[in-house]
Design an enzyme around this catalytic site. Structure first.
Site, PDB file in Angstrom:
ATOM      1  N   LYS A  62      57.741  31.773 -19.096  1.00 13.47           N
ATOM      2  CA  LYS A  62      58.223  31.562 -20.163  1.00 13.47           C
ATOM      3  C   LYS A  62      58.900  33.470 -20.359  1.00 13.47           C
ATOM      4  O   LYS A  62      58.555  34.220 -20.423  1.00 13.47           O
ATOM      5  CB  LYS A  62      57.045  31.483 -21.181  1.00 13.47           C
ATOM      6  N   GLY A  97      50.074  41.467 -20.235  1.00  8.22           N
ATOM      7  CA  GLY A  97      51.013  41.956 -21.592  1.00  8.22           C
ATOM      8  C   GLY A  97      49.662  42.558 -22.108  1.00  8.22           C
ATOM      9  O   GLY A  97      48.602  42.731 -22.062  1.00  8.22           O
ATOM     10  N   SER A  98      49.858  42.463 -23.649  1.00  5.03           N
ATOM     11  CA  SER A  98      49.114  43.118 -24.725  1.00  5.03           C
ATOM     12  C   SER A  98      47.898  42.588 -25.323  1.00  5.03           C
ATOM     13  O   SER A  98      47.811  41.226 -24.826  1.00  5.03           O
ATOM     14  CB  SER A  98      49.927  43.008 -26.025  1.00  5.03           C
ATOM     15  N   GLY A 101      47.593  38.472 -25.608  1.00  2.00           N
ATOM     16  CA  GLY A 101      46.774  37.357 -24.245  1.00  2.00           C
ATOM     17  C   GLY A 101      45.379  37.028 -25.080  1.00  2.00           C
ATOM     18  O   GLY A 101      45.420  35.555 -24.465  1.00  2.00           O
ATOM     19  N   GLU A 113      46.298  39.466 -18.079  1.00  2.11           N
ATOM     20  CA  GLU A 113      46.167  41.135 -17.867  1.00  2.11           C
ATOM     21  C   GLU A 113      46.835  41.763 -19.099  1.00  2.11           C
ATOM     22  O   GLU A 113      47.566  41.401 -19.216  1.00  2.11           O
ATOM     23  CB  GLU A 113      46.571  41.213 -16.093  1.00  2.11           C
ATOM     24  N   CYS A 154      50.581  49.092 -16.615  1.00  2.00           N
ATOM     25  CA  CYS A 154      48.934  48.771 -17.295  1.00  2.00           C
ATOM     26  C   CYS A 154      48.054  49.730 -16.716  1.00  2.00           C
ATOM     27  O   CYS A 154      47.335  49.648 -17.051  1.00  2.00           O
ATOM     28  CB  CYS A 154      48.638  47.878 -17.216  1.00  2.00           C
ATOM     29  N   GLU A 208      44.817  50.142 -26.159  1.00  6.17           N
ATOM     30  CA  GLU A 208      46.049  50.929 -25.104  1.00  6.17           C
ATOM     31  C   GLU A 208      46.673  51.536 -25.889  1.00  6.17           C
ATOM     32  O   GLU A 208      47.273  51.343 -26.763  1.00  6.17           O
ATOM     33  CB  GLU A 208      46.015  49.862 -24.474  1.00  6.17           C
TER      34      GLU A 208
END
Lengths: 517, 517
Positions: B186, B243-244, B248, B267, B304, B395
């Site tokens: 994607k 990603g975020s 996720g 992740e 990250c 984060e």
């Protein structure tokens, strides 16, 4: 019996006589209720068990691998020292015959020792390292060590059908100990006395090993609240479960809904289809029927690998096979099921299948009102009736099987393509069936964890090449097994140590890796 | 630029100009909208991609391991052949500088080739066998072969911050291909053009390899519906996501709610705490502050593994360290963030932290209204304010860090004990800090996938000892990594073949195992 029951939770060195609701085992062969009454663990007791386990985890992870193999060996020895008690109580609580229980005890201790040897030689606890490259451009490369570390406290929900090999000191506990994880067993409510005898043996082994007491706990519980409080406790790191689909999914859901989800490996059983291909059916139909009858009724059909589905091509060879299977099942007869719950579910499930459209009952399961003795059941339907039956994918736990007839070779493939995930699938074929065998292999390896050729799925070897698992709904994660030494991976996580100072390498004796020495 | 955009879904050999809603990339350095418009994949297009992928899976799994390494090598070569286009479009869509993109491309191709070599030599595709023992009593033992087989089609949701190395042909795709799994990417909606150029390179590699076209697909989508239709498609076997946290968890929830749940490795980032212990702070405070400033602002803080949390003991050395860090961050300055979404989230998150009780802002992040350029932010609070802040574990993606001061050595341990799961944790210590280092190591290895000593967590090596993962919420499963060759395990499942007839062994060339030859 030498054992004197405490009927208490085993929390490290403490024996807590609980105030929770009571439950007692029933002798399935007589219907008699067995002393003593065991009590559901309270939240406080579960919390105590987890705190002890967490503290044990932090200490145990610094100990050498030899502490794990020593514990596994001690558990095996302690189990052997109470063999007669285990067998006597096992017979009373499960109705399993003495020879089977002695055999299962042998499997259990051999399993513990197999894990011990594989831990010792470092095969299970992979580690790897990459040396530093200080001169690499544009940036120097650090020294990395990857080690497989224990996840933390593991909850084990043992199976009712293997009161030793898949229970208190069974494969899940052995693989968690091999990973260096403390274990809290939720005793099966149908064999709490046997669980206590085995649990005390494990607790003695922990004590003798010199490991912290929290390395092992055993709690009782007949109420779902006990499972809930255990699975949702924040200090729990993983769950191993063997049992029904409904209970397995409930536990998975509890684990997923935690603020910090944890992995659940639930083995929830399957139909274990056996495909008997046309040439083989013609050549060996009668022998196959007799062998199959033995596999269906082995242990009163109470194995997760019992063949509940048999696929054959319709025709004269099929009719002869079916007649032979009926006769062989009748001759084999049934036996005493593990407990009233299993018996009631077996009778309800076979009754439901009997009501399915297009399904013919060839053998009606007999049952005695007072005990858990049942006889075998057999059903037959064409592919279409199987495909449209609402009960199609439900496991029938007990001595029952369903013969599905297909019209042509395409029918075998259509059925295979519609199967849900399975623990096993078996293919019986002759040279003339080879092309169909190839096509079935291609489809069935997507559906099952183990493919059996010219044999029956019952009989799960415990070694490093075994896979006892499979795609959902056979288990919750097709990437892991609950039998064999690879089962240890469920409870290990990789941790990478970057530029670890030499002074810290000795802070804990670590897995057999030169970098840690 | 040589590339001519189709702005279409890549479904095997077909290029489908979609009718779905449109979205276009924005140049974060200028605010300019970039041609062309890309369209969300429709359900029919996603269904087509999955059917092609499933059919490719059934064919590919019979091919030799060499087909996987050949594909990986071809992908690397095809990416290199469009390097200039990738870099030109990458600069326009992400604002990343040319040197960084060329470096990332090198990492991407090296990663593909590393996986190729590790597949080739059989290291990644474990298999094991146990010979039959026909004379064993009481029952003969069967011959067993265990092979690690591909799970099936994998959906890859690439990261915005690594448009090459964690994207279309990045680590997730490389590890899925190494496992023999078809991939449907994607495309990230902020770099759809770059994704198309890379996607066409992968599609060419698939074509040249002679593998079925369904081995690779690329679909576009800015709407959550595209992710939903992809993750819930019954033929999908696994998901890899970077990603975020919010995205996720949404994808994990979708996967869990499927009738047949599938594994998701997400992740989702972390704070990556850096513990600077007292003796080290006194001895090297100023140098450490300068190095840390570089790590915080590297890539405009869009890794990250950026250190968002720094733990030091209060006192004079701390105050000097803080002053030096402010100065160094000011000197480093900021840069252009990847896209307006990242910039807006960064500014909102730093504003929220500024409002937290007891948290002092030492550097206010600057921002330009028209572009995505921002400056670094810095915060400071005592342990208690950190512990009670509602935004504590969120984060902050961008050049920001939070210095938490503790009163004594016990404070370091209290903070470590309260951390949520992390990708990394770093410990800086001198000889006099050794005892505290040991205690921190014991706690932090429960919390993080990688422990870094005397260094900074940015810079994730790609090799066989890397672990880029960690306990929830850093990822959805601490037992797997998304970087390094061990990442392949996410997409493999063990299948056991019992008494496989010799005639079937040759039906498919299988992993490098003598039993299959």
């Amino acid at each position: 019996m030498k054992h004197v029951f405490h009927a208490a939770q085993i929390l490290g060195s403490q024996r807590i006589p609980s105030s929770g609701a009571g439950h007692a085992a029933v002798n399935p062969a007589t219907g008699e209720t067995l002393e003593p009454v065991f009590h559901d663990a309270t939240f406080e007791e579960i919390d105590r068990a987890l705190r002890l386990a967490w503290s044990a985890h932090l200490a145990w992870k610094k100990r050498p691998l030899a502490s794990r193999s020593a514990l596994l060996d001690l558990v095996a020895r302690e189990l052997e020292s109470v063999a007669d008690d285990l067998v006597e109580r096992g017979i009373a609580e499960t109705g399993l015959p003495e020879a089977r229980l002695r055999n299962e005890l042998g499997r259990t201790t051999a399993q513990l020792r197999l894990f011990a040897r594989h831990v010792e030689d470092g095969r299970l606890i992979e580690s790897r390292s990459v040396a530093a490259a200080p001169d690499r451009v544009p940036t120097p490369a650090p020294a990395l060590v990857l080690a497989m570390r224990p996840l933390g406290p593991v909850a084990v929900f043992g199976a009712g059908n293997f009161p030793l090999a898949f229970s208190v000191a069974g494969g899940d506990t052995a693989s968690a100990f091999a990973a260096g994880c403390p274990v809290i067993v939720k005793a099966h409510p149908h064999h709490p006395g046997l669980s206590e005898i085995a649990g005390e043996a494990v607790a003695r082994a922990v004590h003798e090993s010199g490991l912290p007491e929290g390395v092992f706990g055993l709690i009782h519980g007949a109420s779902p609240n006990v499972a809930r409080d255990l699975v949702q406790h924040p200090l729990l790191a993983a769950v191993a479960f063997t049992g029904s689909t409904a209970a397995g999914l409930a536990i998975r859901d509890l684990a997923e809904r935690r603020p910090t989800p944890i992995p659940v490996f639930a083995e929830m059983g399957s139909q274990n289809p056996v495909f008997i291909l046309p040439a083989r059916l013609r050549a060996r139909g009668a022998e196959t029927a007799r062998e199959l009858a033995a596999a269906i009724t082995l242990g009163v059909g109470q194995f997760c690998t019992r063949p509940s589905l048999v696929v054959v091509q319709q025709g004269q060879a099929c009719d002869r096979f079916v007649a032979e299977l009926i006769q062989a099942l009748d001759a084999q007869g049934g036996g005493v099921m593990l407990n009233p719950t299993c018996r009631d579910r077996f009778l309800a499930a076979t009754a439901a299948l009997n009501g399915a459209k297009g399904v013919q009952r060839l053998l009606e399961p007999s049952a005695e009102p007072r005990t858990c003795a049942v006889g075998p059941a057999l059903f037959r339907s064409p592919l279409e009736a199987w495909a449209s039956a609402s009960v199609r994918d439900e496991e029938i736990f007990g001595p029952s099987s369903w013969i599905v007839t297909v019209e042509d070779t395409e029918g075998f493939l259509r059925l295979a393509g519609r199967l849900p995930g399975q623990l096993t699938a078996a293919i019986h074929g002759d040279e003339d069936d080879l092309s169909l065998m190839r096509d079935l292999l291609t489809l069935l390896e997507e559906k099952a964890g183990r493919l059996v050729f010219d044999g029956y799925p019952t009989g799960v070897e415990v070694n490093e090449a075994m896979m006892h698992g499979g795609p959902f709904p056979a288990t919750t994660d097709s990437r892991f097994t609950s039998v064999g030494t690879l089962a240890v991976r469920r409870f290990l996580r990789p941790v990478c140590y970057q530029n670890l100072p030499p002074a810290l390498r000795g802070h804990a004796e670590r897995p057999n890796d030169p970098v840690w020495e």
